[in-house]
Design a protein around this motif. Structure first.
Motif, PDB file in Angstrom:
ATOM      1  N   VAL A 154      90.344  66.812  80.368  1.00  0.00           N
ATOM      2  CA  VAL A 154      90.260  66.916  78.904  1.00  0.00           C
ATOM      3  C   VAL A 154      91.653  66.824  78.293  1.00  0.00           C
ATOM      4  N   GLU A 155      92.613  67.525  78.866  1.00  0.00           N
ATOM      5  CA  GLU A 155      93.981  67.504  78.346  1.00  0.00           C
ATOM      6  C   GLU A 155      94.615  66.123  78.475  1.00  0.00           C
ATOM      7  N   GLU A 156      94.192  65.350  79.479  1.00  0.00           N
ATOM      8  CA  GLU A 156      94.717  64.003  79.682  1.00  0.00           C
ATOM      9  C   GLU A 156      94.011  62.964  78.825  1.00  0.00           C
ATOM     10  N   GLY A 157      93.008  63.402  78.054  1.00  0.00           N
ATOM     11  CA  GLY A 157      92.326  62.475  77.153  1.00  0.00           C
ATOM     12  C   GLY A 157      91.100  61.802  77.732  1.00  0.00           C
ATOM     13  N   TYR A 158      90.541  62.365  78.801  1.00  0.00           N
ATOM     14  CA  TYR A 158      89.374  61.762  79.441  1.00  0.00           C
ATOM     15  C   TYR A 158      88.095  62.551  79.135  1.00  0.00           C
ATOM     16  N   SER A 159      88.008  63.097  77.941  1.00  0.00           N
ATOM     17  CA  SER A 159      86.843  63.918  77.566  1.00  0.00           C
ATOM     18  C   SER A 159      85.516  63.184  77.724  1.00  0.00           C
ATOM     19  N   PRO A 160      85.404  61.919  77.259  1.00  0.00           N
ATOM     20  CA  PRO A 160      84.105  61.226  77.393  1.00  0.00           C
ATOM     21  C   PRO A 160      83.638  61.101  78.836  1.00  0.00           C
ATOM     22  N   LEU A 161      84.601  61.069  79.744  1.00  0.00           N
ATOM     23  CA  LEU A 161      84.271  60.877  81.155  1.00  0.00           C
ATOM     24  C   LEU A 161      83.509  62.066  81.733  1.00  0.00           C
ATOM     25  N   ILE A 162      83.795  63.258  81.217  1.00  0.00           N
ATOM     26  CA  ILE A 162      83.184  64.466  81.799  1.00  0.00           C
ATOM     27  C   ILE A 162      82.269  65.187  80.809  1.00  0.00           C
ATOM     28  N   ALA A 216      80.815  69.382  80.746  1.00  0.00           N
ATOM     29  CA  ALA A 216      81.433  70.413  79.901  1.00  0.00           C
ATOM     30  C   ALA A 216      81.175  70.130  78.436  1.00  0.00           C
ATOM     31  N   ASP A 217      81.168  71.205  77.649  1.00  0.00           N
ATOM     32  CA  ASP A 217      81.138  71.092  76.194  1.00  0.00           C
ATOM     33  C   ASP A 217      82.580  70.987  75.706  1.00  0.00           C
ATOM     34  N   ILE A 218      82.869  69.929  74.958  1.00  0.00           N
ATOM     35  CA  ILE A 218      84.218  69.683  74.465  1.00  0.00           C
ATOM     36  C   ILE A 218      84.270  69.971  72.968  1.00  0.00           C
ATOM     37  N   SER A 219      85.270  70.706  72.561  1.00  0.00           N
ATOM     38  CA  SER A 219      85.480  70.963  71.132  1.00  0.00           C
ATOM     39  C   SER A 219      86.918  70.561  70.789  1.00  0.00           C
ATOM     40  N   SER A 220      87.325  70.787  69.548  1.00  0.00           N
ATOM     41  CA  SER A 220      88.678  70.417  69.137  1.00  0.00           C
ATOM     42  C   SER A 220      89.273  71.516  68.268  1.00  0.00           C
ATOM     43  N   LYS A 221      90.596  71.551  68.234  1.00  0.00           N
ATOM     44  CA  LYS A 221      91.315  72.542  67.426  1.00  0.00           C
ATOM     45  C   LYS A 221      92.524  71.870  66.784  1.00  0.00           C
ATOM     46  N   ASP A 222      92.991  72.479  65.702  1.00  0.00           N
ATOM     47  CA  ASP A 222      94.165  71.930  65.013  1.00  0.00           C
ATOM     48  C   ASP A 222      95.421  72.114  65.858  1.00  0.00           C
ATOM     49  N   LYS A 223      96.267  71.065  65.855  1.00  0.00           N
ATOM     50  CA  LYS A 223      97.551  71.151  66.541  1.00  0.00           C
ATOM     51  C   LYS A 223      98.621  70.523  65.662  1.00  0.00           C
ATOM     52  N   TYR A 241      89.632  70.379  73.574  1.00  0.00           N
ATOM     53  CA  TYR A 241      89.761  71.384  74.628  1.00  0.00           C
ATOM     54  C   TYR A 241      88.381  71.680  75.207  1.00  0.00           C
ATOM     55  N   LEU A 242      88.373  72.173  76.426  1.00  0.00           N
ATOM     56  CA  LEU A 242      87.128  72.476  77.111  1.00  0.00           C
ATOM     57  C   LEU A 242      86.604  73.827  76.622  1.00  0.00           C
ATOM     58  N   LYS A 243      85.469  73.802  75.943  1.00  0.00           N
ATOM     59  CA  LYS A 243      84.897  75.027  75.393  1.00  0.00           C
ATOM     60  C   LYS A 243      84.156  75.821  76.458  1.00  0.00           C
ATOM     61  N   ARG A 244      83.323  75.140  77.225  1.00  0.00           N
ATOM     62  CA  ARG A 244      82.609  75.795  78.335  1.00  0.00           C
ATOM     63  C   ARG A 244      82.116  74.720  79.299  1.00  0.00           C
ATOM     64  N   THR A 245      81.979  75.097  80.565  1.00  0.00           N
ATOM     65  CA  THR A 245      81.433  74.175  81.551  1.00  0.00           C
ATOM     66  C   THR A 245      79.907  74.230  81.537  1.00  0.00           C
TER      67      THR A 245
END
Length: 455
Positions: free
Chosen positions: A140-148, A152-159, A191-195
């Protein structure tokens, strides 16, 4: 039954005396001596308490079977999830990254029992599960969220990202105020919210924790803690002589882990017996915690006797009026509490759990907001119907409500002293709330347990 009635005073009289003596004890050695040499032996010898002991043991064995089923399900789910994860990654660029293939290799060796290190600790599939969690976070941190996304449930936060050129330019033009540090751009960081893989793992963790939870209010868990103290006090050092620690196989490692846990509790109890014990609250045999265990067990014995041998309990409790009753609402749950004596913690019973926003739910919300002597107007249905749906009929109604009309009822208040409710049949009341609580089988909210200082 008649013979049991004659034996009750002689059998439970000493038990009551020892329970009272233990509750007043401040020395760890003296306290645990009373538990292990007086209280537990009396409970084990009392034929009247055999149904209660059997019930506790049955519940413990059922829970162990549940853990066994969850272990098998978790192992299977972790294996299946690993195969799916490999299939998702193997033909992509990310599979060539060193941290990815090293992690997958480690998981593969764990799941195929090919790991070289031998230890006594978590099982291989549990460690593999943690590696898979870490790998998903990395991806997820490397930008491969769609792959997994399947795992896992993926969410986002302000940075905040600093704009170096803009900050430098504004600084040169003296546009930065004292309160400003730099120019930032807000981006959305995933970020990974939960597996989501191997859901049985979380159930397994919760089930294992309940078995040893030092703060559990479940009677069979409390009894198990007290019996652990009794075993640790009564067992000699020779018990461990023929139990060497071995790690060559899964079965040997599991046995070794069990023996290490037994030795840990046995060793701590020996320190207590030698009066070489600091008594810290984080220890296994915390004095305050075990005093709470004794109170919980005493209340449960009284409660169970009212079911198994009601005529004996009635004779024993003619003068045993509870100190206080309480009625509390936790969103859609209606809870009834009894404090048997001043200064003791409440025993909480879940008596109703209506559907969210239903007329019954609206009714218990009105109760939660009502003050003493306030008249409550029933929504939609008659008072009698709502009382029945909320399980507030019978003895509970006598405590908290006055006579009512079709759509109105006067509320006595959420906190009622036992001495003012002489019309209540305590035996019948205990039966009613226990049956309802067993139906819903839910632990009391932690906020209830933390707000009893005024009892």
């Amino acid at each position: 039954m008649h013979n049991q009635a004659q034996k009750l005073p002689s059998l439970l009289g000493p038990l009551s005396c020892f329970l009272k003596e233990a509750s007043q004890e401040t020395d760890p050695y003296s306290f645990f001596r009373i538990i292990c040499e007086e209280i537990i032996p009396l409970i084990l010898q009392c034929s009247l308490l055999e149904p209660i002991r059997n019930q506790f043991e049955t519940q413990r064995l059922q829970h162990l079977k549940l853990i066994s089923r969850l272990e098998k399900a978790t192992k299977r789910q972790v294996h299946d999830s690993y195969k799916k994860l490999v299939a998702c990654i193997k033909d992509t660029q990310i599979a060539q990254k060193e941290y990815v293939w090293k992690c997958l290799s480690k998981i593969d060796r764990l799941l195929n029992n090919a790991i070289e290190e031998r230890y006594c600790g978590p099982k291989e599939y549990e460690i593999a599960y943690e590696y898979m969690e870490d790998l998903c976070c990395e991806l997820v941190e490397e930008g491969y969220s769609p792959l997994i996304s399947e795992f896992a449930d993926i969410s986002s936060k302000d940075k905040q990202i600093i704009n170096l050129e803009e900050t430098k330019h504004r600084h040169q033009l003296n546009l930065l105020m004292d309160k400003d540090i730099a120019s930032f751009t807000i981006i959305q960081e995933p970020y990974l919210k939960r597996t989501k893989f191997a859901p049985a793992m979380k159930e397994l963790q919760e089930a294992r924790f309940l078995l040893s939870d030092p703060k559990s209010q479940e009677p069979w868990v409390v009894y198990n803690h007290l019996f652990t103290a009794y075993w640790s006090w009564s067992t000699s050092k020779s018990y461990f002589k023929d139990k060497p620690l071995k790690y060559e196989s899964f079965l040997n490692r599991a046995r070794s882990m069990s023996w290490l846990e037994e030795h840990s509790s046995w060793h701590e109890m020996q320190l207590i017996k030698k009066r070489n014990y600091s008594g810290i609250e984080e220890s296994l045999f915390s004095l305050s915690r075990y005093k709470n265990h004794l109170l919980r067990l005493e209340n449960q014995i009284a409660l169970e006797l009212s079911i198994y041998v009601p005529e004996l309990y009635q004779e024993q409790s003619k003068n045993d009026v509870p100190y206080q009753y309480r009625l509390r609402v936790d969103y859609t749950e209606l809870w009834f509490g009894i404090a048997w004596k001043k200064g003791r913690k409440m025993d909480w019973y879940l008596i109703a759990k209506p559907q969210d926003s239903s007329s019954t739910h609206q009714f218990i919300k009105l109760i939660s907001k009502a003050k003493a002597e306030e008249v409550i107007n029933a929504p939609d249905r008659s008072v009698a119907d709502l009382m029945s749906r909320s399980n507030l009929s019978g003895e509970i109604r006598k405590i908290f409500f006055k006579e009512s009309s079709t759509y109105k009822v006067e509320f006595n208040g959420p906190n009622i002293l036992g001495e003012v409710t002489n019309r209540v049949d305590v035996i019948q009341l205990v039966k009613e709330v226990n049956q309802l609580h067993q139906k819903y089988n839910s632990p009391a909210p932690r906020s209830f347990l933390l707000s009893e200082a005024d009892v």
